[in-house]
Write a protein that holds these residues in place. Structure first.
Motif, PDB file in Angstrom:
ATOM      1  N   LEU A 289      31.376  33.671  49.493  1.00 28.17           N
ATOM      2  CA  LEU A 289      32.548  33.543  49.933  1.00 28.17           C
ATOM      3  C   LEU A 289      33.169  32.461  48.705  1.00 28.17           C
ATOM      4  CD1 LEU A 289      34.999  32.210  52.420  1.00 28.17           C
ATOM      5  CD2 LEU A 289      34.506  30.792  50.628  1.00 28.17           C
ATOM      6  N   VAL A 290      34.151  32.591  48.134  1.00 32.68           N
ATOM      7  CA  VAL A 290      35.120  32.690  47.612  1.00 32.68           C
ATOM      8  C   VAL A 290      37.044  31.738  47.259  1.00 32.68           C
ATOM      9  CG1 VAL A 290      35.812  31.782  44.783  1.00 32.68           C
ATOM     10  CG2 VAL A 290      33.579  33.345  45.382  1.00 32.68           C
ATOM     11  N   SER A 291      36.570  30.119  47.034  1.00 31.78           N
ATOM     12  CA  SER A 291      37.806  29.666  47.576  1.00 31.78           C
ATOM     13  C   SER A 291      38.042  29.136  46.245  1.00 31.78           C
ATOM     14  CB  SER A 291      38.293  28.689  48.552  1.00 31.78           C
ATOM     15  OG  SER A 291      39.108  28.033  48.825  1.00 31.78           O
ATOM     16  N   LYS A 292      40.164  29.304  45.712  1.00 31.80           N
ATOM     17  CA  LYS A 292      40.384  28.897  44.774  1.00 31.80           C
ATOM     18  C   LYS A 292      41.493  27.679  45.391  1.00 31.80           C
ATOM     19  CE  LYS A 292      41.532  28.172  40.437  1.00 31.80           C
ATOM     20  NZ  LYS A 292      41.234  26.164  39.471  1.00 31.80           N
ATOM     21  N   GLY A 293      41.619  27.216  45.256  1.00 33.18           N
ATOM     22  CA  GLY A 293      42.853  26.324  45.636  1.00 33.18           C
ATOM     23  C   GLY A 293      42.951  26.872  47.146  1.00 33.18           C
ATOM     24  N   CYS A 294      42.297  26.366  47.829  1.00 35.36           N
ATOM     25  CA  CYS A 294      41.920  26.606  49.529  1.00 35.36           C
ATOM     26  C   CYS A 294      42.662  28.042  49.772  1.00 35.36           C
ATOM     27  CB  CYS A 294      42.569  25.569  50.153  1.00 35.36           C
ATOM     28  SG  CYS A 294      42.207  24.348  50.375  1.00 35.36           S
ATOM     29  N   ARG A 295      42.753  29.000  49.207  1.00 31.57           N
ATOM     30  CA  ARG A 295      42.689  30.340  49.382  1.00 31.57           C
ATOM     31  C   ARG A 295      42.259  31.114  48.667  1.00 31.57           C
ATOM     32  NH1 ARG A 295      48.046  30.366  46.018  1.00 31.57           N
ATOM     33  NH2 ARG A 295      47.483  32.439  45.478  1.00 31.57           N
ATOM     34  N   LEU A 296      41.717  32.432  50.424  1.00 30.76           N
ATOM     35  CA  LEU A 296      40.537  33.489  49.901  1.00 30.76           C
ATOM     36  C   LEU A 296      40.331  33.870  48.541  1.00 30.76           C
ATOM     37  CD1 LEU A 296      37.897  33.845  51.074  1.00 30.76           C
ATOM     38  CD2 LEU A 296      39.317  35.237  53.046  1.00 30.76           C
ATOM     39  N   VAL A 297      39.490  34.588  47.375  1.00 27.32           N
ATOM     40  CA  VAL A 297      39.805  35.491  46.641  1.00 27.32           C
ATOM     41  C   VAL A 297      38.859  36.603  47.360  1.00 27.32           C
ATOM     42  CG1 VAL A 297      39.172  35.318  44.077  1.00 27.32           C
ATOM     43  CG2 VAL A 297      40.341  33.261  44.675  1.00 27.32           C
ATOM     44  N   TRP A 298      37.477  35.629  47.210  1.00 24.40           N
ATOM     45  CA  TRP A 298      36.987  36.973  47.671  1.00 24.40           C
ATOM     46  C   TRP A 298      35.502  36.406  48.905  1.00 24.40           C
ATOM     47  CZ3 TRP A 298      31.260  37.191  47.325  1.00 24.40           C
ATOM     48  CH2 TRP A 298      30.642  38.934  47.460  1.00 24.40           C
ATOM     49  N   SER A 299      35.490  37.406  49.338  1.00 32.38           N
ATOM     50  CA  SER A 299      34.592  37.065  50.890  1.00 32.38           C
ATOM     51  C   SER A 299      33.362  37.965  51.286  1.00 32.38           C
ATOM     52  CB  SER A 299      35.677  36.330  51.810  1.00 32.38           C
ATOM     53  OG  SER A 299      34.624  36.044  53.320  1.00 32.38           O
ATOM     54  N   GLU A 300      32.657  38.101  51.934  1.00 34.16           N
ATOM     55  CA  GLU A 300      32.006  38.627  52.676  1.00 34.16           C
ATOM     56  C   GLU A 300      31.105  38.150  53.581  1.00 34.16           C
ATOM     57  OE1 GLU A 300      28.752  40.045  50.270  1.00 34.16           O
ATOM     58  OE2 GLU A 300      29.228  41.352  49.213  1.00 34.16           O
ATOM     59  N   VAL A 301      32.032  36.690  54.313  1.00 37.73           N
ATOM     60  CA  VAL A 301      31.436  36.636  55.716  1.00 37.73           C
ATOM     61  C   VAL A 301      32.755  37.168  56.948  1.00 37.73           C
ATOM     62  CG1 VAL A 301      31.959  34.316  57.101  1.00 37.73           C
ATOM     63  CG2 VAL A 301      31.113  34.343  54.385  1.00 37.73           C
ATOM     64  N   PRO A 302      31.994  37.969  57.897  1.00 44.50           N
ATOM     65  CA  PRO A 302      32.198  38.605  58.734  1.00 44.50           C
ATOM     66  C   PRO A 302      33.808  37.480  59.660  1.00 44.50           C
ATOM     67  CG  PRO A 302      30.278  38.203  59.263  1.00 44.50           C
ATOM     68  CD  PRO A 302      30.343  37.958  57.799  1.00 44.50           C
ATOM     69  N   GLY A 303      34.756  38.320  59.881  1.00 46.01           N
ATOM     70  CA  GLY A 303      35.801  37.109  60.155  1.00 46.01           C
ATOM     71  C   GLY A 303      36.744  36.741  58.746  1.00 46.01           C
ATOM     72  N   MET A 304      35.747  37.085  57.594  1.00 47.50           N
ATOM     73  CA  MET A 304      37.546  36.187  56.643  1.00 47.50           C
ATOM     74  C   MET A 304      37.171  37.035  55.410  1.00 47.50           C
ATOM     75  SD  MET A 304      35.781  32.037  57.192  1.00 47.50           S
ATOM     76  CE  MET A 304      36.485  31.659  55.370  1.00 47.50           C
ATOM     77  N   VAL A 305      37.541  37.892  56.121  1.00 43.63           N
ATOM     78  CA  VAL A 305      37.485  39.240  54.116  1.00 43.63           C
ATOM     79  C   VAL A 305      39.077  39.403  54.159  1.00 43.63           C
ATOM     80  CG1 VAL A 305      35.789  40.880  55.285  1.00 43.63           C
ATOM     81  CG2 VAL A 305      37.953  41.033  56.091  1.00 43.63           C
ATOM     82  N   LEU A 306      39.936  38.515  54.594  1.00 44.26           N
ATOM     83  CA  LEU A 306      41.542  38.988  54.028  1.00 44.26           C
ATOM     84  C   LEU A 306      41.926  38.229  53.222  1.00 44.26           C
ATOM     85  CD1 LEU A 306      44.649  39.890  54.663  1.00 44.26           C
ATOM     86  CD2 LEU A 306      44.664  37.288  55.723  1.00 44.26           C
ATOM     87  N   ARG A 307      41.714  38.822  52.068  1.00 42.66           N
ATOM     88  CA  ARG A 307      42.178  38.052  50.607  1.00 42.66           C
ATOM     89  C   ARG A 307      43.496  37.882  50.179  1.00 42.66           C
ATOM     90  NH1 ARG A 307      37.687  42.448  48.361  1.00 42.66           N
ATOM     91  NH2 ARG A 307      36.214  41.724  49.251  1.00 42.66           N
ATOM     92  N   ARG A 308      43.896  36.676  49.833  1.00 44.83           N
ATOM     93  CA  ARG A 308      45.432  36.094  50.185  1.00 44.83           C
ATOM     94  C   ARG A 308      45.254  35.717  48.725  1.00 44.83           C
ATOM     95  NH1 ARG A 308      47.423  34.353  54.440  1.00 44.83           N
ATOM     96  NH2 ARG A 308      45.353  34.878  56.602  1.00 44.83           N
ATOM     97  N   TYR A 309      44.613  36.065  47.457  1.00 39.30           N
ATOM     98  CA  TYR A 309      44.645  35.669  46.378  1.00 39.30           C
ATOM     99  C   TYR A 309      44.166  36.521  45.063  1.00 39.30           C
ATOM    100  CZ  TYR A 309      43.895  32.807  41.555  1.00 39.30           C
ATOM    101  OH  TYR A 309      43.965  32.812  40.288  1.00 39.30           O
TER     102      TYR A 309
END
Length: 326
Positions: A289-309
């Motif tokens: 998982l990668v977070s920039k400014g507490c916003r999701l950039v990239w993720s392979e974590v189940p249930g956290m695949v929505l990318r807001r950045y």
């Protein structure tokens, strides 16, 4: 240069010895030696231990070196001035073209403006001189003795080791680097690691920088993670390597006020990996998982695949880059 231009010495030829050149040209041995060293630095000549000095093969000459065969004198003077400003490999260039007074003035003006001063340095003596004159950060340090490392610790200097660039043979070959450059970096690798080991033993503040694009693929991971692995191999603990890549680097770049650590009020720049990287640094390869400014950039974590950045603008060509999988 004139002998090469006129075709007397061709690419691949062995040139005359220093003694022969002294007799032919009528100048001192020191002058001949300095001229040869300058042309080696410019990749026009290369030395073979125990064999002699040869004209570099045409395909191995850098664009800068090849320019001496076709451009006018005014252009070459500009090229020479450029090398004087930026060459970090030669002690002679360091001492001849930047006086102590000039370096001290640069440091004074930068510090007055609240900026740090970094220098790309390879040899022990230039590192000593730079640190004594108030320089803040040394990049590379291919050859550094323990006394110099202790001086860096005493003065509070930072060190950006860039071990990746002397430990990436396949990467350099794959990217078409000239054979002489690959050979030089391969030969420097062991001494470079030993130099960084001296800095680690002395307690110098180590930061992570690669001298490559940080996301470039190298040895099955990216250059940043590979740099951390090499730092652990040189003597850092896994946790120290993580700090080198985060809080230490943020301190060097004066961004520690808003990033580099996870604290209340800061930006919330962080990654998550699978494993225990504080015990096994190679677990940094397992990015989840990668977070920039507490916003999701990239993720392979189940249930956290929505990318807001989105790190790039719409329509940008990502071909060939690490970002392609994003």
């Amino acid at each position: 240069v004139e002998k090469i231009r006129s075709g007397i010495w061709k690419p691949g030829d062995k040139i005359a010895t220093e003694t022969q050149l002294v007799e032919q040209i009528g100048v001192s041995r020191v002058a001949v030696r300095q001229a040869i060293e300058r042309l080696v630095t410019m990749s026009v000549l290369h030395k073979v231990q125990g064999s002699g000095t040869y004209v570099e093969k045409q395909e191995n000459m850098s664009l800068l070196s090849a320019s001496i065969f076709g451009f006018d004198e005014e252009f070459m003077l500009k090229i020479q001035e450029f090398r004087r400003m930026f060459d970090s490999y030669s002690v002679k260039l360091f001492t001849e073209y930047a006086t102590d007074e000039e370096i001290a003035a640069v440091v004074e003006v930068a510090h007055a403006a609240g900026k740090r001063v970094a220098a790309h340095l390879g040899g022990d003596k230039p590192i000593q001189e730079f640190v004594k004159l108030g320089g803040d950060s040394v990049e590379h340090a291919y050859h550094m003795e323990m006394d110099t490392a202790c001086l860096m610790k005493e003065r509070g200097s930072f060190l950006v080791a860039t071990l990746s660039v002397t430990n990436c043979h396949d990467y350099l070959v794959g990217h078409g680097s000239p054979e002489f450059q690959v050979r030089k970096l391969d030969e420097t690798g062991e001494a470079h690691s030993a130099s960084i080991g001296n800095a680690i033993k002395a307690g110098v503040t180590i930061c992570v920088g690669t001298d490559l694009l940080p996301s470039d693929p190298i040895d099955g991971t990216n250059a940043t993670v590979r740099e951390m692995e090499l730092l652990v191999k040189a003597g850092l603990t896994p946790m120290q390597a993580i700090k080198a890549a985060t809080s230490n680097s943020a301190r060097l770049t004066d961004t520690i006020g808003f990033t580099g650590t996870l604290e209340a009020g800061k930006c919330g720049d962080f990654i998550a990996v699978k494993g225990k990287p504080d015990q096994n640094i190679s677990d940094m390869r397992n990015l989840a998982l990668v977070s920039k400014g507490c916003r999701l950039v990239w993720s392979e974590v189940p249930g956290m695949v929505l990318r807001r950045y989105n790190p790039v603008v719409p329509g940008m060509d990502l071909g060939g880059g690490t970002y392609i999988k994003w």
